[in-house]
Scaffold this motif. Structure first.
Motif, mmCIF file in Angstrom:
data_model
loop_
_atom_site.group_PDB
_atom_site.id
_atom_site.type_symbol
_atom_site.label_atom_id
_atom_site.label_comp_id
_atom_site.label_asym_id
_atom_site.label_seq_id
_atom_site.Cartn_x
_atom_site.Cartn_y
_atom_site.Cartn_z
ATOM 1 N N THR A 914 9.673 37.602 84.165
ATOM 2 C CA THR A 914 8.665 37.536 85.460
ATOM 3 C C THR A 914 7.540 36.318 85.995
ATOM 4 N N ASN A 915 7.641 35.382 85.349
ATOM 5 C CA ASN A 915 7.108 34.120 86.041
ATOM 6 C C ASN A 915 8.327 33.578 86.577
ATOM 7 N N VAL A 916 8.885 33.386 86.316
ATOM 8 C CA VAL A 916 10.255 33.146 87.502
ATOM 9 C C VAL A 916 11.071 33.571 88.447
ATOM 10 N N PHE A 917 10.592 35.383 88.239
ATOM 11 C CA PHE A 917 11.355 36.340 89.197
ATOM 12 C C PHE A 917 9.945 35.863 90.631
ATOM 13 N N PHE A 918 8.462 36.214 90.199
ATOM 14 C CA PHE A 918 7.909 36.025 91.229
ATOM 15 C C PHE A 918 7.458 34.472 92.007
ATOM 16 N N TYR A 919 7.417 33.911 90.939
ATOM 17 C CA TYR A 919 7.831 32.062 91.534
ATOM 18 C C TYR A 919 9.270 31.651 90.900
ATOM 19 N N PRO A 920 9.942 31.432 91.897
ATOM 20 C CA PRO A 920 11.395 30.237 92.116
ATOM 21 C C PRO A 920 10.895 29.502 91.030
ATOM 22 N N ARG A 921 12.170 29.045 90.636
ATOM 23 C CA ARG A 921 12.350 27.616 90.350
ATOM 24 C C ARG A 921 13.148 27.002 91.632
ATOM 25 N N LEU A 922 13.027 25.777 91.923
ATOM 26 C CA LEU A 922 13.385 25.226 93.039
ATOM 27 C C LEU A 922 13.575 23.854 92.753
ATOM 28 N N LEU A 923 15.118 23.702 92.887
ATOM 29 C CA LEU A 923 14.993 21.899 92.385
ATOM 30 C C LEU A 923 15.715 21.317 93.362
ATOM 31 N N PRO A 924 15.513 19.622 93.868
ATOM 32 C CA PRO A 924 16.555 18.846 94.348
ATOM 33 C C PRO A 924 17.601 18.639 93.938
ATOM 34 N N LEU A 925 18.268 19.384 94.229
ATOM 35 C CA LEU A 925 20.268 19.095 92.840
ATOM 36 C C LEU A 925 20.226 17.450 93.506
ATOM 37 N N THR A 926 20.133 17.173 94.715
ATOM 38 C CA THR A 926 20.186 15.548 94.654
ATOM 39 C C THR A 926 19.547 14.509 94.743
ATOM 40 N N LYS A 927 18.316 14.926 93.708
ATOM 41 C CA LYS A 927 17.997 13.937 92.834
ATOM 42 C C LYS A 927 18.189 14.283 91.519
ATOM 43 N N ALA A 928 19.118 14.569 90.894
ATOM 44 C CA ALA A 928 19.441 14.567 89.961
ATOM 45 C C ALA A 928 19.933 13.706 89.185
ATOM 46 N N ASP A 929 19.710 13.091 88.199
ATOM 47 C CA ASP A 929 20.417 11.901 87.642
ATOM 48 C C ASP A 929 21.891 12.719 86.519
ATOM 49 N N VAL A 930 22.517 11.992 87.886
ATOM 50 C CA VAL A 930 23.451 12.065 86.870
ATOM 51 C C VAL A 930 24.283 12.235 85.650
ATOM 52 N N ASP A 931 23.212 11.331 85.170
ATOM 53 C CA ASP A 931 23.777 10.329 84.080
ATOM 54 C C ASP A 931 22.949 11.126 83.278
ATOM 55 N N SER A 932 22.379 12.006 83.210
ATOM 56 C CA SER A 932 21.687 13.017 82.117
ATOM 57 C C SER A 932 21.356 13.851 82.107
ATOM 58 N N ASP A 933 21.245 14.464 80.963
ATOM 59 C CA ASP A 933 21.303 15.435 81.365
ATOM 60 C C ASP A 933 20.434 16.818 81.584
ATOM 61 N N SER A 934 19.500 16.254 81.821
ATOM 62 C CA SER A 934 17.835 16.387 82.875
ATOM 63 C C SER A 934 17.937 17.243 83.876
ATOM 64 N N LEU A 935 17.060 17.639 83.942
ATOM 65 C CA LEU A 935 17.620 18.741 85.365
ATOM 66 C C LEU A 935 16.066 17.801 86.514
ATOM 67 N N PRO A 936 16.658 18.107 87.524
ATOM 68 C CA PRO A 936 15.451 16.955 88.844
ATOM 69 C C PRO A 936 14.202 18.303 88.364
ATOM 70 N N ALA A 937 13.199 17.394 89.267
ATOM 71 C CA ALA A 937 11.883 17.827 88.372
ATOM 72 C C ALA A 937 11.708 18.793 89.803
ATOM 73 N N ALA A 938 11.188 19.813 89.450
ATOM 74 C CA ALA A 938 11.004 21.057 90.390
ATOM 75 C C ALA A 938 10.352 20.735 91.494
ATOM 76 N N ILE A 939 10.253 21.509 92.279
ATOM 77 C CA ILE A 939 9.248 21.812 93.411
ATOM 78 C C ILE A 939 8.921 23.246 93.667
ATOM 79 N N ARG A 940 7.721 22.618 94.756
ATOM 80 C CA ARG A 940 6.783 23.631 95.274
ATOM 81 C C ARG A 940 7.768 24.910 96.003
ATOM 82 N N ASN A 941 7.682 26.416 96.007
ATOM 83 C CA ASN A 941 7.999 27.016 97.171
ATOM 84 C C ASN A 941 7.534 26.789 98.563
ATOM 85 N N SER A 942 8.371 25.802 99.024
ATOM 86 C CA SER A 942 7.358 25.955 100.572
ATOM 87 C C SER A 942 8.215 25.265 101.704
#
Ligand code: ZN
Length: 1065
Positions: A914-942
């Motif tokens: 329900t958490n992600v359904f009602f407030y979806p996760r928004l990730l800036p893909l172009t900010k992703a570090d291609v050399d790491s396994d991590s996800l880019p930091a999420a941003i607010r849904n606006s």
């Protein structure tokens, strides 16, 4: 539980412990293993041999949170402007004072060992074919940047320095840049003095000043903040004058989302604050006072990030009563030390009011979201199976509660007093054990039911239907072979898939093959049964055209063992697409299909699951025949509720019969038009089944999603013929239940099938006073038949604190769980009330919750300030998301079937979903570090957080959108889409090409990772900025105003504030 247990400081599981007596560890199939009883305690932590978790398909791994970035510090350079806006620690210490990490030792039955210390007993490899390998290789090594502190349990902030540290993580600091809010919205002057200064008068009423976790919103703070002393109590700090407009009746949603407020400059709001002249002005020319700065209001992203930083690095040890677990968005390990893992049970509050008056005053619902068969992380221990022999589990004589860590043994161990009802029961001779000097049984550590929050009992024949041990369950695959199903390629696809999927049926522990038998039916207006007995050279078809009185034309040969009948089944699955290739039949039946499955299970005297693949509204002449009654004109009328109700009670009765037999129905729908999900879903819903829906199914774009869903659905852990009961200690009781199940009385939740993804939300009400000393206890007991046909009881226990101060309630709440409950409550409400009434009731309840806090727990301040409890500061933003969801406020493109589907889906969701359904996760893909396994930091849904030069990913558990800005560099577009420019990206793309470059690989790996975290395979939709599909994407930017009239977060917060002020005045 005794607090006198000596604390272990060394690795606890390394030292020899007495073995579990009377408890078989491996071998659940009723095959006792020789030499097992003396198993050392070390095995307590490792995976158990022979009880391999059924492998979820497709590399599913639970709850791997995405790594967080380091604490963002968005501190305004003018630090003085920060101070007034945030008070208190992130999560307040519990009043029991037992939350400090070191205190775990005191309560801990096992000490604080690391979970990795157990002896790795699981030498046996997973016995599944490679395709079912559940956990992504490498996923465990995903680096997670987290601060290894337990800040939230630390001492409360007592100095300016500490406060600044807390505030450093809050984006709220940027409030100084915001313009003064419009008049009437109630943003009073800040109250700087309460921060570093002494408590204000009256503050003690809310507990010690340190436990004042709340979130204060105010207009731009003064520059004179550094003033050492509080000003006169609030008199000089009053906020804007009371609203000059008449009070609005209810929630006047307007198209501009402004709730009847005039926005823009207001006469009373110049640059300086009237009534607070001593606060001076902002330096420089003030910006026009337009609206509240979104950065100054609580940010879900920040709260999620903070919790990850604070809680993600240490295991959550369950030995402490009333301990609030980390958020569902935090990746953490759980160590069971006497209370059920939060993966099994989460509560709206872990400290509940002692009296019903307090509970009513606060309006905070007391509810638990229970997922009895939840999937654990691989490092966590599955519940142990306890076998008490022929006499069965030891229970209280009166309330029948099961033996658990909270039962008190007395009279030298000869009797025990029930922790739920206080009745004293004789200990059966075979269960007798001496007590040590602290009154604890000396075999405390040897028995899961005395020392753990979750465990299982082997049930005796008394717990079985008709006093007979059950047969293994059966799966029946029932395939619509009408024209649409055949033409779309669906029938062929299903048959091809089943050929391999049948090798992955759930199996128990180390059993070589699944005990589940399978059967096959095809249908359009008539039903075709197949005899696939192993002795046959070819399958035989039997047609039943009299669908009015369904019967099963064959018994022997219908339900078979996959291995024995392998060649006949393969031949059948080859032949079905050919047999119906030229069909002209467009009409289908539906109820007779379920009846046929039910009758087959009855005849075989077993429970089971029907997998029905269905394409259209069942208009053929038959029981349960439906008509098209879709009518969007009913939206926003008093008749809207009928869209959610089934059009006939026929299916309710059928559902009841299915539950009685343990016949669970999973439904895969492939509609090209309205097919009345509200009615077709009734049986699925009431039998604990799942619905999947693939509108306008197209092989190329949808087959991956369907096949992934099907594979997971077939393979996942499921219990059959299940009954769940929740017992509580004196003072509260379970009064209401939400989820996919059937109830024939007021206490027993019946589910023909219950899988590892399904939750039941239970609401509690007071029926007496509770006491702070004894707290409150819950015991959830689930009786079910395992996939091998073993009858078992799974027990989950949870102890909660009780309080006489409302502040303690607010300090130990969990907003994500609260939203889960409120959404389910509202989604049930639309069945009987107009949607607007439901929305208004939600707003009103939340306003009362927040007003009660303001009145009773927050220190006195100007009514112009909005003060939110720290643990509930996201309540407004999340509530707004529920209010604008398609069920409560449908978007323009949303169909009636979509709404019915979502309504049913949400009702069984867990808190993470329900958490992600009602407030979806928004990730800036172009900010992703291609050399790491991590996800880019999420941003607010606006939308205002999106940049035209970037590519973003948004996921909500059902869909993944990839949004491409118009100004994205050509190189990135080339790398991700394999085309040279933005304009060449095709509209409506639903896959990404597989390209050999780091960015493409990174994006695809992120998508794969998200897919595996969710219980359903999400639909991928590529959206180009300014394309018409963008409307759909924007619907999920939930902090913005929605096209269908949903308010923006800022506007809704203002509205909530107004509601709260009305309640307080
Ligand atoms: Zn009892």
């Amino acid at each position: 539980m005794s607090v006198n247990q000596p604390a272990h400081t060394g690795p606890p599981y390394g030292r020899p412990q007495p073995g579990y007596q009377g408890y078989q560890q491996p071998a659940y199939g009723g095959q006792p293993l020789p030499g097992v009883p003396q198993l050392q305690y070390g095995a307590y932590n490792g995976p158990m041999p022979g009880y391999q978790q059924p492998a979820p398909p497709q590399g599913y791994f639970p709850s791997l949170g995405f790594p967080s970035k380091g604490s963002p510090v968005s501190v305004n350079s003018d630090t003085s402007s920060l101070a007034p806006n945030f008070i208190g620690s992130l999560r307040a210490p519990s009043t029991s004072g037992a939350s400090l990490p070191s205190d775990h030792l005191t309560y801990s039955p096992f000490g604080q060992g690391d979970v990795q210390n157990g002896i790795p007993t699981s030498a046996a490899p997973m016995q599944r074919p490679p395709a079912s390998q559940p956990y992504l290789p490498g996923s465990a090594s995903m680096p997670v940047t987290q601060t290894p502190t337990f800040q939230q349990y630390g001492p409360p902030p007592a100095s300016v320095q500490q406060l600044s540290n807390h505030m450093a993580g809050m984006t709220i600091g940027t409030i100084a840049a915001s313009a003064p809010p419009p008049a009437g919205l109630g943003y009073g002057a800040p109250r700087p003095p309460t921060m570093p200064g002494p408590p204000l008068p009256g503050q003690t009423a809310a507990g010690p000043p340190a436990s004042q976790p709340n979130h204060v919103f105010s207009p731009p703070p003064p520059t004179s903040m550094s003033g050492p002393q509080p000003g006169p109590p609030m008199s000089g700090l009053h906020g804007p004058p009371p609203p000059t407009h008449p009070p609005q009746p209810g929630y006047q949603m307007q198209q501009n989302g402004s709730f009847g407020q005039v926005r823009g400059p207001q006469p009373n709001y110049g640059a300086a604050y009237p009534g607070a002249p001593n606060y001076g002005r902002q330096p420089g020319p003030p910006p026009p006072p337009k609206r509240l700065d979104p950065d100054s209001i609580p940010s879900p992203i920040q709260v999620i990030e903070d919790d990850r930083n604070n809680c993600g690095s240490e295991p959550f040890v369950t030995g402490v009563r009333g301990q609030v677990p980390p958020l569902v968005t935090t990746d953490f390990l759980v160590k069971d030390q006497g209370n059920a893992s939060p993966r099994y049970i989460r509560c709206t509050s872990y400290n509940i009011p002692c009296t019903s008056d307090m509970a009513k005053q606060s309006q905070v619902p007391l509810a638990a979201v229970i997922k009895p068969l939840a999937t654990l992380r691989p490092e966590e221990t599955l519940p142990y199976l306890v076998d008490h022999g022929e006499s069965g589990p030891v229970r209280c004589n009166r309330c029948k509660a099961y033996m658990c860590p909270f039962m008190q043994f007395i009279e030298g161990g000869r009797r025990f007093q029930c922790c739920f009802c206080s009745c004293v029961t004789e200990v059966p001779p075979h269960y007798f054990q001496h007590l040590d000097h602290t009154g604890k049984r000396v075999d405390f550590y040897d028995r899961p039911e005395l020392s753990l929050g979750s465990y299982e009992f082997l049930a005796t024949v008394d717990y079985c239907k008709n006093n007979k041990f059950p047969s293994p369950p059966a799966f029946i695959f029932m395939i619509d072979v009408s024209y649409n199903a055949v033409k779309s390629g669906l029938v062929r696809l299903i048959c091809e898939e089943l050929k391999s999927l049948l090798d992955y049926l759930p199996r128990e522990g180390n059993m070589e093959e699944s005990a589940i038998r399978v059967g096959f039916v095809t249908y359009n207006k008539v039903l075709h049964f197949y005899n696939v007995k192993s002795s046959l050279a070819q399958p035989q078809m039997m047609v039943v055209s009299d669908v009015a009185d369904m019967f099963v034309p064959l018994l022997d040969g219908f339900l078979v063992n996959v291995n024995e009948s392998r060649t006949v089944i393969a031949s059948l699955l080859d032949q079905i697409p050919e047999m119906f290739a030229d069909t002209r039949e467009t009409e289908t039946v539906f109820a007779p299909v379920i009846q046929a499955g039910l009758e087959a299970l009855k005849a075989a005297e077993c429970a089971g699951k029907l997998f029905i693949f269905h394409t259209s509204l069942p208009i053929a002449e038959a029981p349960g025949k439906l008509k098209n009654r879709d009518d969007k004109k009913l939206i926003n009328t008093d008749k809207e509720k009928t869209l959610f109700q089934p059009q006939t009670s026929f299916y309710n009765n059928l559902a009841k019969d299915c539950v009685t037999q343990g016949c669970c129905v999973d439904l895969f729908l492939f509609p090209n038009q309205y097919l009345d999900v509200a009615t077709l879903g009734v049986v699925t819903y009431q039998t604990g089944g799942s619905i999947y829906k693939y509108a306008y199914f197209q092989l190329e774009t949808d087959q991956d999603r369907f096949l992934n869903d099907l594979r997971r659905d077939v393979q996942k852990e499921v219990g059959f013929d299940a009954v769940m009961r929740v017992r509580t200690s004196t003072g509260i009781r379970a009064t209401d239940f939400f989820g996919a199940f059937y109830m024939s009385n007021t206490t027993d939740v019946e589910m023909a099938g219950l899988d590892c993804d399904k939750t039941i939300t239970v609401e509690f009400k007071h029926d007496d006073k509770l006491s702070e000393d004894s707290g409150a206890l819950l015991q959830c007991a689930l009786l079910y038949t395992s996939c091998a046909g073993q009858r078992r009881l799974r027990i989950h226990n949870l102890s909660l604190n009780c309080c006489t101060q409302l502040a303690d309630l607010y300090r130990n709440c969990e907003t994500d769980t609260l939203i889960n409950y409120l959404a389910k409550y509202a989604y049930r409400g639309v069945l009987s009330s107009p949607v607007k009434t439901v929305r208004d009731a939600l707003i009103s309840q939340c306003a009362q919750i927040l007003a009660c806090y303001r009145k009773n727990c927050a220190s006195p301040s100007s009514a112009g300030q909005l003060i939110l409890p720290e643990c509930m500061k996201l309540l407004p933003v999340y509530l707004n998301c529920v209010l604008k969801s398609d069920v409560l406020q449908p978007g323009l493109e949303v169909t009636t079937d979509d709404r019915a589907y979502i309504r049913q889906l949400v009702t069984s969701m867990d808190v993470a979903e329900t958490n992600v359904f009602f407030y979806p996760r928004l990730l800036p893909l172009t900010k992703a570090d291609v050399d790491s396994d991590s996800l880019p930091a999420a941003i607010r849904n606006s939308e205002e957080r999106l940049s035209k030069g970037d590519i973003y990913l948004l996921e909500n558990g059902l869909n993944i959108f990839v949004w491409v800005g118009v100004n994205v560099q050509q190189g990135l577009i080339q790398n991700l889409f394999g085309v040279s420019s933005f304009s060449q990206i095709s509209n409506g793309l639903s896959t990404l090409p597989v390209l050999e470059n780091p960015f493409s690989k990174k994006v695809r790996s992120i998508i794969d990772m998200l897919q595996m975290q969710r219980s359903r395979y999400m639909k991928l939709i590529i959206v180009k900025q300014e394309d018409k599909l963008e409307m759909l994407f924007k619907h999920f930017l939930v902090e913005d105003k929605s096209l269908s009239g949903g308010a923006s977060y800022v506007d809704f917060l203002c509205h909530m504030h107004k509601e709260i002020r009305q309640l307080l005045s």
